[in-house]
Structure formats: C-alpha cells, structure tokens
Design a protein around this motif. Structure first.
Motif, mmCIF file in Angstrom:
data_model
loop_
_atom_site.group_PDB
_atom_site.id
_atom_site.type_symbol
_atom_site.label_atom_id
_atom_site.label_comp_id
_atom_site.label_asym_id
_atom_site.label_seq_id
_atom_site.Cartn_x
_atom_site.Cartn_y
_atom_site.Cartn_z
ATOM 1 N N GLY A 1 -15.386 -2.934 24.269
ATOM 2 C CA GLY A 1 -15.045 -2.288 25.524
ATOM 3 C C GLY A 1 -16.218 -2.189 26.459
ATOM 4 N N GLY A 2 -16.022 -1.427 27.513
ATOM 5 C CA GLY A 2 -17.042 -1.208 28.531
ATOM 6 C C GLY A 2 -17.760 0.101 28.299
ATOM 7 N N ARG A 3 -18.051 0.797 29.396
ATOM 8 C CA ARG A 3 -18.782 2.059 29.328
ATOM 9 C C ARG A 3 -18.123 3.053 28.391
ATOM 10 N NH1 ARG A 3 -18.948 7.117 30.633
ATOM 11 N NH2 ARG A 3 -20.844 8.104 31.393
ATOM 12 N N GLN B 1 -24.876 3.992 8.571
ATOM 13 C CA GLN B 1 -23.702 3.272 9.067
ATOM 14 C C GLN B 1 -22.842 4.293 9.802
ATOM 15 O OE1 GLN B 1 -21.860 1.545 5.607
ATOM 16 N NE2 GLN B 1 -23.418 -0.034 5.434
ATOM 17 N N THR B 2 -22.660 4.083 11.096
ATOM 18 C CA THR B 2 -21.909 5.079 11.867
ATOM 19 C C THR B 2 -21.293 4.462 13.111
ATOM 20 O OG1 THR B 2 -22.015 7.321 12.793
ATOM 21 C CG2 THR B 2 -23.889 5.875 13.244
ATOM 22 N N LYS B 3 -20.318 5.170 13.654
ATOM 23 C CA LYS B 3 -19.740 4.802 14.950
ATOM 24 C C LYS B 3 -20.626 5.347 16.051
ATOM 25 C CE LYS B 3 -14.958 4.587 13.486
ATOM 26 N NZ LYS B 3 -13.578 4.966 13.793
ATOM 27 N N ILE B 4 -20.580 4.694 17.211
ATOM 28 C CA ILE B 4 -21.380 5.123 18.362
ATOM 29 C C ILE B 4 -20.549 5.074 19.636
ATOM 30 C CG2 ILE B 4 -23.624 4.443 17.421
ATOM 31 C CD1 ILE B 4 -23.394 1.854 19.150
ATOM 32 N N SER B 5 -20.896 5.928 20.582
ATOM 33 C CA SER B 5 -20.322 5.885 21.926
ATOM 34 C C SER B 5 -21.149 6.790 22.828
ATOM 35 C CB SER B 5 -18.852 6.346 21.921
ATOM 36 O OG SER B 5 -18.771 7.745 21.749
ATOM 37 N N PRO C 1 -16.481 8.933 25.505
ATOM 38 C CA PRO C 1 -15.460 9.297 24.528
ATOM 39 C C PRO C 1 -15.953 10.226 23.420
ATOM 40 C CG PRO C 1 -16.059 6.991 24.272
ATOM 41 C CD PRO C 1 -16.778 7.497 25.488
ATOM 42 N N GLY C 2 -17.249 10.317 23.197
ATOM 43 C CA GLY C 2 -17.764 11.235 22.189
ATOM 44 C C GLY C 2 -17.389 10.868 20.759
ATOM 45 N N ILE C 3 -17.295 9.579 20.474
ATOM 46 C CA ILE C 3 -16.935 9.113 19.136
ATOM 47 C C ILE C 3 -18.204 8.780 18.372
ATOM 48 C CG2 ILE C 3 -15.779 7.266 17.843
ATOM 49 C CD1 ILE C 3 -13.871 7.049 20.324
ATOM 50 N N GLY C 4 -18.337 9.317 17.185
ATOM 51 C CA GLY C 4 -19.523 9.037 16.379
ATOM 52 C C GLY C 4 -20.762 9.653 16.992
ATOM 53 N N THR C 5 -21.886 8.995 16.797
ATOM 54 C CA THR C 5 -23.142 9.499 17.331
ATOM 55 C C THR C 5 -23.493 8.754 18.618
ATOM 56 O OG1 THR C 5 -25.403 10.155 16.748
ATOM 57 C CG2 THR C 5 -24.678 7.970 15.994
ATOM 58 N N ASN C 6 -24.637 9.077 19.180
ATOM 59 C CA ASN C 6 -25.056 8.468 20.442
ATOM 60 C C ASN C 6 -26.573 8.370 20.471
ATOM 61 O OD1 ASN C 6 -26.162 11.008 21.727
ATOM 62 N ND2 ASN C 6 -24.070 11.647 21.255
ATOM 63 N N PRO C 7 -27.122 7.666 21.434
ATOM 64 C CA PRO C 7 -28.571 7.488 21.476
ATOM 65 C C PRO C 7 -29.359 8.799 21.534
ATOM 66 C CG PRO C 7 -27.524 5.955 22.973
ATOM 67 C CD PRO C 7 -26.450 6.893 22.487
#
Length: 149
Positions: free
Chosen positions: A14-16, A28-32, A40-46
């Motif tokens: 997807g995009g942004r 091992q994790t989801k990111i957004s 979307p706040g899915i998983g972790t982020n930078p």
C-alpha cells in the motif's frame, strides 16, 4: 578490528496508510505509521523502534556496568520517553529521556549506591545507540536509585 553486520528485511503493502512487516534476527513484527500521526497504527513504527533501540542498549549497558562492579541489584527497570515534534521542516525526533529505577539489595553500601547513581549517567554515554543519536537528539537520564528496606 571486529565488525558485526545486522540485517533487516522489509515488505510493504500500500501507500502511506499501508502496512508492512520487518524481520531482523529474532525481531519479526508488523509495521505502519502510528495512529498518533494519522496512520493505521498496526504493529510497531519507526518512533517506537528508535526508543526501543535506545532503551534496550541503555538498559543492557547499565546492567553490565553494575554487574562488573558487583553492585547488588535486586531490581532494574526502565521507562523511556521519546518526543517527536512538528516544525517547519516536518517531523523531528526531539528527545529521548531514560528513567531507570535501580533497587539495591539491603547489603548495599553507600559506595554501591554512589557507584550505581554514577553508572546511570555513564551508561547513556557508553551506549552505541545513544552515541549514534548524540548531536541530533537531546539525550538525558533521570534515575532513581533506592536500597531495599
């Protein structure tokens, strides 16, 4: 000179407002994009990963320093707060503050306590992640060192 390589692989869909996954060794994790930044706040982020890297490096460094000096530690916990600000150039990681709480055993001496307090500051200066951030992000430590009653 010894060198260590750490590798990460990532996939993005997807995009942004998309989401992805990262894998790096045992991580091992989801990111957004975080929900605080209208993602979307899915998983972790930078942002979480940056404070996570800073916090774990600091905590491991502090634990090693305390162990090397045989300081009797009953409990070592940490809260780390990262602050991101919005300015004319966009988003900026402004600061990282570590709040370690060291509880020493009842047998701890006044010297143990003084050394433990000193190590809470020294660990931040010795941590390789802190050293990578220094000069770009304000780094600070606000420690609490107590003795078990």
């Amino acid at each position: 000179m010894a060198r260590h390589e750490f590798r990460l692989t990532a996939d993005w869909n997807g995009g942004r407002n998309g989401e992805g996954t990262i894998t790096a060794g045992n991580l091992q994790t989801k990111i957004s994009i975080p929900s605080e930044m209208k993602g979307p706040g899915i998983g972790t982020n930078p942002d979480e990963m940056l404070i996570g890297a800073a916090a774990t490096c600091y905590l491991i460094t502090l634990a090693a320093m305390l162990e090397r000096k045989s300081i009797p530690v009953v409990s070592l916990t940490l809260e780390t707060v990262g602050v991101v600000s919005v300015n004319k150039n966009g988003l900026q990681f402004e600061s990282v503050t570590h709040y370690p709480h060291v509880v020493l055993g009842a047998e701890a001496t006044a010297k143990h306590r003084k050394d433990a307090e000193s190590f809470t500051e020294a660990a931040e200066k010795s941590c390789m992640i802190s050293n990578a951030l220094r000069g770009n992000v304000d780094l600070s430590v606000q420690a609490t060192v107590n003795r078990e009653s």
